[in-house]
Design a protein around this motif. Structure first.
Motif, mmCIF file in Angstrom:
data_model
loop_
_atom_site.group_PDB
_atom_site.id
_atom_site.type_symbol
_atom_site.label_atom_id
_atom_site.label_comp_id
_atom_site.label_asym_id
_atom_site.label_seq_id
_atom_site.Cartn_x
_atom_site.Cartn_y
_atom_site.Cartn_z
ATOM 1 N N ASP A 1 -30.565 -1.983 5.961
ATOM 2 C CA ASP A 1 -31.336 -0.679 6.165
ATOM 3 C C ASP A 1 -32.461 -0.020 5.611
ATOM 4 O OD1 ASP A 1 -30.411 -1.107 3.403
ATOM 5 O OD2 ASP A 1 -29.509 0.814 3.323
ATOM 6 N N LEU A 2 -33.078 0.976 6.060
ATOM 7 C CA LEU A 2 -33.963 1.662 5.396
ATOM 8 C C LEU A 2 -34.438 1.125 4.243
ATOM 9 C CD1 LEU A 2 -37.070 2.886 6.833
ATOM 10 C CD2 LEU A 2 -35.619 5.011 5.809
ATOM 11 N N GLN A 3 -33.422 1.372 2.709
ATOM 12 C CA GLN A 3 -33.298 1.133 2.052
ATOM 13 C C GLN A 3 -34.272 -0.471 1.130
ATOM 14 O OE1 GLN A 3 -33.841 3.383 -0.019
ATOM 15 N NE2 GLN A 3 -32.968 5.325 0.303
ATOM 16 N N ASP A 4 -33.709 -0.861 1.842
ATOM 17 C CA ASP A 4 -33.788 -1.989 1.781
ATOM 18 C C ASP A 4 -34.978 -2.520 2.383
ATOM 19 O OD1 ASP A 4 -31.322 -3.244 0.539
ATOM 20 O OD2 ASP A 4 -30.223 -3.476 2.522
ATOM 21 N N GLN A 5 -36.015 -2.159 3.558
ATOM 22 C CA GLN A 5 -36.612 -2.456 4.214
ATOM 23 C C GLN A 5 -37.761 -2.057 3.091
ATOM 24 O OE1 GLN A 5 -36.602 -1.501 7.853
ATOM 25 N NE2 GLN A 5 -35.126 -2.273 8.985
ATOM 26 N N LEU A 6 -37.639 -0.699 2.916
ATOM 27 C CA LEU A 6 -38.574 -0.179 1.911
ATOM 28 C C LEU A 6 -38.989 -1.273 0.301
ATOM 29 C CD1 LEU A 6 -38.073 3.425 2.226
ATOM 30 C CD2 LEU A 6 -39.975 2.336 2.227
ATOM 31 N N LYS A 7 -37.953 -1.853 -0.416
ATOM 32 C CA LYS A 7 -37.277 -2.231 -1.639
ATOM 33 C C LYS A 7 -38.308 -4.047 -0.655
ATOM 34 C CE LYS A 7 -33.687 -0.758 -3.620
ATOM 35 N NZ LYS A 7 -32.009 -1.291 -3.599
ATOM 36 N N ASP B 1 -42.348 -3.026 -6.160
ATOM 37 C CA ASP B 1 -42.659 -2.108 -7.620
ATOM 38 C C ASP B 1 -42.710 -1.198 -7.073
ATOM 39 O OD1 ASP B 1 -44.006 -5.015 -9.033
ATOM 40 O OD2 ASP B 1 -46.165 -4.440 -7.810
ATOM 41 N N HIS B 2 -42.248 -0.766 -6.705
ATOM 42 C CA HIS B 2 -41.535 0.978 -6.302
ATOM 43 C C HIS B 2 -40.085 0.944 -7.139
ATOM 44 C CE1 HIS B 2 -41.567 5.057 -5.860
ATOM 45 N NE2 HIS B 2 -40.805 4.902 -5.042
ATOM 46 N N GLU B 3 -39.741 1.805 -8.020
ATOM 47 C CA GLU B 3 -39.155 2.537 -7.923
ATOM 48 C C GLU B 3 -38.310 3.808 -8.001
ATOM 49 O OE1 GLU B 3 -38.306 2.520 -11.901
ATOM 50 O OE2 GLU B 3 -39.423 0.107 -13.040
#
Length: 109
Positions: free
Chosen positions: A2-8, A13-15
Motif C-alpha cells: 500500500d501507499l504507506q509501505d511505498q513511502l517508508k 528516515d521519516h517518522e
C-alpha cells in the motif's frame, strides 16, 4: 503494497506524525415551525429584501444573516430582529433557507 509501505521505502528516515482531524463545525441553527417572512421593499429608490419572523436566538439569526450575505456576495445588515439584504434576492434567499430546512413565506409581489 500500500501507499504507506511505498513511502517508508522511499523515505526510511521519516517518522510519520499524527495529524489531528478537524471536527465538523457546530454551526447548527435552531429551526422553527413558523415560516420566515421574506418580503421586498424599496427604500430611497433602492430595492431591499427583508427577512423577519425568526423566533430563535438573536445570535443564530445573525449567523444566518452572515451566511446569506456571504453566499450571495451582497451587502446587508441585521437590525430590529430583521435581516436586510441589499437588492431583490427573494428567490435565491428562499432557496438557501429551504436548503437549510426553514419554512419560508413570500410576501408582497
Amino acid at each position: 503494497m500500500d501507499l504507506q509501505d511505498q513511502l517508508k521505502n522511499l523515505f526510511p528516515d521519516h517518522e510519520p506524525q499524527d495529524i489531528p482531524v478537524e471536527k465538523e463545525p457546530q454551526d447548527r441553527i435552531w429551526l422553527q415551525d413558523e415560516p420566515i417572512i421574506c418580503k421586498y421593499e424599496k427604500r430611497k429608490g433602492k430595492p431591499i429584501t427583508i427577512l423577519e419572523g425568526y423566533t430563535g436566538a438573536t445570535e443564530d439569526f445573525k449567523k444566518l444573516a452572515k451566511d446569506i450575505k456571504k453566499t450571495l456576495s451582497v451587502g446587508g445588515s441585521f437590525k430590529d430582529d430583521k435581516i436586510i439584504i441589499q437588492g431583490d434576492y427573494r428567490a435565491k434567499i428562499m432557496y438557501i433557507l429551504k436548503e437549510k430546512g426553514f419554512k419560508v413565506k413570500r410576501v408582497g409581489g
